[in-house]
Design a protein around this motif. Sequence first.
Motif, short mmCIF file in Angstrom:
data_model
loop_
_atom_site.label_atom_id
_atom_site.label_comp_id
_atom_site.label_asym_id
_atom_site.label_seq_id
_atom_site.Cartn_x
_atom_site.Cartn_y
_atom_site.Cartn_z
N HIS A 1 35.23 -44.61 111.07
CA HIS A 1 35.63 -45.97 111.40
C HIS A 1 36.11 -46.04 112.85
O HIS A 1 36.81 -45.13 113.31
CB HIS A 1 36.76 -46.45 110.48
CG HIS A 1 36.34 -46.51 109.05
ND1 HIS A 1 37.24 -46.45 108.00
CD2 HIS A 1 35.11 -46.62 108.47
CE1 HIS A 1 36.59 -46.53 106.85
NE2 HIS A 1 35.30 -46.63 107.11
N ARG B 1 35.23 -37.87 117.75
CA ARG B 1 35.91 -37.91 116.47
C ARG B 1 37.38 -37.51 116.69
O ARG B 1 37.67 -36.37 117.07
CB ARG B 1 35.26 -36.97 115.47
CG ARG B 1 33.78 -37.23 115.25
CD ARG B 1 33.23 -36.41 114.07
NE ARG B 1 33.68 -35.03 114.07
CZ ARG B 1 33.10 -34.06 114.77
NH1 ARG B 1 32.06 -34.31 115.54
NH2 ARG B 1 33.56 -32.82 114.70
N ASP C 1 39.76 -36.85 114.67
CA ASP C 1 40.25 -35.75 113.85
C ASP C 1 39.74 -34.39 114.31
O ASP C 1 40.29 -33.36 113.94
CB ASP C 1 39.88 -35.96 112.38
CG ASP C 1 38.36 -35.92 112.16
OD1 ASP C 1 37.64 -36.52 112.98
OD2 ASP C 1 37.91 -35.30 111.19
N ARG D 1 36.66 -40.82 108.92
CA ARG D 1 35.69 -41.48 108.05
C ARG D 1 34.62 -42.23 108.83
O ARG D 1 33.81 -42.94 108.25
CB ARG D 1 36.43 -42.43 107.11
CG ARG D 1 37.33 -41.73 106.10
CD ARG D 1 38.12 -42.72 105.26
NE ARG D 1 39.10 -43.43 106.09
CZ ARG D 1 39.90 -44.38 105.62
NH1 ARG D 1 39.85 -44.74 104.35
NH2 ARG D 1 40.76 -44.97 106.44
N ASP E 1 37.58 -42.40 113.55
CA ASP E 1 38.46 -41.56 112.75
C ASP E 1 37.63 -40.64 111.87
O ASP E 1 36.40 -40.58 111.97
CB ASP E 1 39.43 -42.41 111.93
CG ASP E 1 38.73 -43.32 110.92
OD1 ASP E 1 37.55 -43.06 110.57
OD2 ASP E 1 39.36 -44.30 110.46
#
Length: 319
Positions: free
Chosen positions: A305, A231, A233, A303, A301
Amino acid sequence: MALGEFELIERYFTRPVRRAALGVGDDCALLQLRPGMQLATSTDLLIEGRHFLSTVAPERLGHKALAVNLSDLAACGAEPLGFTLSLALPVADAAWLERFSQGLFALADAHGCELVGGDTTRGPLAVNVSIFGEVPTGQALLRSGARTGDDVYVSGTLGDARLALEAFRGGLVLPGDAFQRVRVALEQPQPRVALGLALRGLATSAIDVSDGLAGDLAHVLRRSGVGATLRLDALPRSEVLTAQPETWQRQCLLSGGDDYELLFTAPAHRRDAVQAAAESACVPVSRIGAIEPEPGLRLVDGRGHPVEWQLSGFDHFRT
């Protein structure tokens, strides 16, 4: 008056040993392992212009030369015992050697790791350290143990060392205070030895991040026969890196190198134990992804995606 080879060794690198059976002064050092322990060993060569800049302070170079090897022991879950040092020097400069040895021994003393031998010669500046540690038989952390469903973790923050290198190269400009903060990350990394020891019996695989997160995780995935999704983030970064454009952040986080943080996997049901291990070692860790059965490394990301990105690590013969 110029220093000779043996005077150099005697003055700056000869110290009494406490844990080793025999240290500097003979043809071989002698290390005594405790019963039920295996020997862990690693070596790293640092060459001026390739691994460090000519502007680095000697004490920081001494620190880093040992730190990168201690980081390898940390990734194996091994306790440091001793190390050897080989130096190629263009000139035996007393002031430089004094500062170099101070940085080297400050870190060595902090980890109970003794200098037990080595070599010196004249030549372009290069530093080679070989390190020795011990780990209980069968408990070494390896790259080959990651399993589907495991969480992926990394210690500390990523990318500052690469950011500093780009600033040195003139690729970007950082304010003075910000530059000094990331410069420390490049020149004086902190090996995560205590965390490596705390993860024995808990982590299923481990590696230190020396050539970039993407490249080093790829080694684990290949050795373990699995894949992973990270991920974007969740990748831990400093305030200095967060202030940079997104493109720079991704480059530094994924392909930066020289972070010397621990990248490891652990079963999802052991999350509380991982956090306790991190707290006992006084090192923050971040859960950044998961191990999956499908081979390869994927990036998403916040979300979920997919993020298209060229994932690669540092290679001395391709860079």
